[in-house]
Design an enzyme around this catalytic site. Sequence first.
Site, short mmCIF file in Angstrom:
data_model
loop_
_atom_site.label_atom_id
_atom_site.label_comp_id
_atom_site.label_asym_id
_atom_site.label_seq_id
_atom_site.Cartn_x
_atom_site.Cartn_y
_atom_site.Cartn_z
N CYS A 154 34.89 42.00 38.30
CA CYS A 154 35.87 41.65 37.27
C CYS A 154 36.32 40.21 37.48
O CYS A 154 36.63 39.80 38.59
CB CYS A 154 37.04 42.64 37.32
SG CYS A 154 38.63 41.95 37.65
N GLU A 155 36.32 39.44 36.40
CA GLU A 155 36.60 38.01 36.53
C GLU A 155 38.08 37.73 36.78
O GLU A 155 38.45 36.61 37.11
CB GLU A 155 36.09 37.24 35.31
CG GLU A 155 36.88 37.50 34.04
CD GLU A 155 36.29 36.78 32.84
OE1 GLU A 155 35.13 36.32 32.90
OE2 GLU A 155 37.00 36.67 31.82
N HIS A 156 38.93 38.73 36.60
CA HIS A 156 40.36 38.50 36.81
C HIS A 156 40.79 38.72 38.25
O HIS A 156 41.74 38.09 38.72
CB HIS A 156 41.18 39.43 35.90
CG HIS A 156 40.91 39.22 34.46
ND1 HIS A 156 40.65 40.24 33.58
CD2 HIS A 156 40.84 38.08 33.72
CE1 HIS A 156 40.42 39.74 32.37
NE2 HIS A 156 40.54 38.44 32.44
N HIS A 157 40.14 39.66 38.94
CA HIS A 157 40.57 40.00 40.30
C HIS A 157 39.46 39.89 41.34
O HIS A 157 39.70 40.10 42.52
CB HIS A 157 41.13 41.43 40.33
CG HIS A 157 42.23 41.65 39.35
ND1 HIS A 157 42.03 42.20 38.10
CD2 HIS A 157 43.56 41.37 39.43
CE1 HIS A 157 43.17 42.27 37.45
NE2 HIS A 157 44.12 41.75 38.22
N GLN B 30 34.22 43.79 30.90
CA GLN B 30 33.26 44.77 30.38
C GLN B 30 32.92 44.53 28.91
O GLN B 30 31.79 44.73 28.47
CB GLN B 30 33.83 46.18 30.58
CG GLN B 30 32.81 47.27 30.25
CD GLN B 30 33.35 48.65 30.52
OE1 GLN B 30 33.95 48.89 31.56
NE2 GLN B 30 33.14 49.56 29.59
N HIS C 133 36.82 50.60 37.03
CA HIS C 133 37.27 49.29 37.51
C HIS C 133 38.14 49.43 38.74
O HIS C 133 39.21 50.04 38.68
CB HIS C 133 38.04 48.58 36.39
CG HIS C 133 37.18 48.24 35.21
ND1 HIS C 133 36.91 46.95 34.84
CD2 HIS C 133 36.52 49.03 34.34
CE1 HIS C 133 36.11 46.96 33.77
NE2 HIS C 133 35.87 48.21 33.46
N CYS D 141 39.88 47.22 40.12
CA CYS D 141 41.16 46.51 40.00
C CYS D 141 42.21 47.39 39.34
O CYS D 141 43.41 47.16 39.49
CB CYS D 141 40.99 45.19 39.25
SG CYS D 141 40.47 45.36 37.55
#
Length: 183
Positions: free
Chosen positions: A79-82, A120, A148, A150
């Site tokens: 995941c690109e955020h976490h 996703q 996910h 995260c």
Amino acid sequence: MAVVKKEDAISAFKTIMMYYGIDDAELISKTPARVISAYDELLGGYKQEPEDVVGELFPLDFPYDEIVSVKEINFDSLCEHHFLPFSGKVNIAYYPTENYVGLSKIARLVNVFARRAQVQERLTWQIAHALMDLLSAQAVGVQVTGSHMCMALRGVKVPAKTTTVSFLGDESLFDKLNESIRG
Ligand SMILES: [Zn+2]
């Protein structure tokens, strides 16, 4: 984009460990390098383009005007955020026009996009677009179901499954594609 050397990435991860008071003791001295090597694999998709992995297309020299579907292709992404993993399965269906593609190539194509920092929704869209572009298909449907980390490990801490879909091409075929990828 700035070019960063691998040794600089390794020392950056050492800094993160030090932030948590984990010192560079003998036992874990190789951990930062291992972490970066692991990320090299998890983010290996940046070194590939869809056309590199799909390779040769085969001419459809027989009258096949039906769905081709490949289901339950496992994927692992970040995941690109976490920068925590999300994993799951991809179901793909398409109506070919003049060409078809080796089935294992479809799994490779999924990995080109999964092995990047992702969300996703984009992953689903990119797989559908690449298939449509490379195959000049009549229509393509892609469903991705992911869990996910995260969401499961931090924040709300509730494990759940997320489903995303993307349809491209001839809209009159979407219902059949939808049945096929969900079935
Ligand atoms: Zn996340």
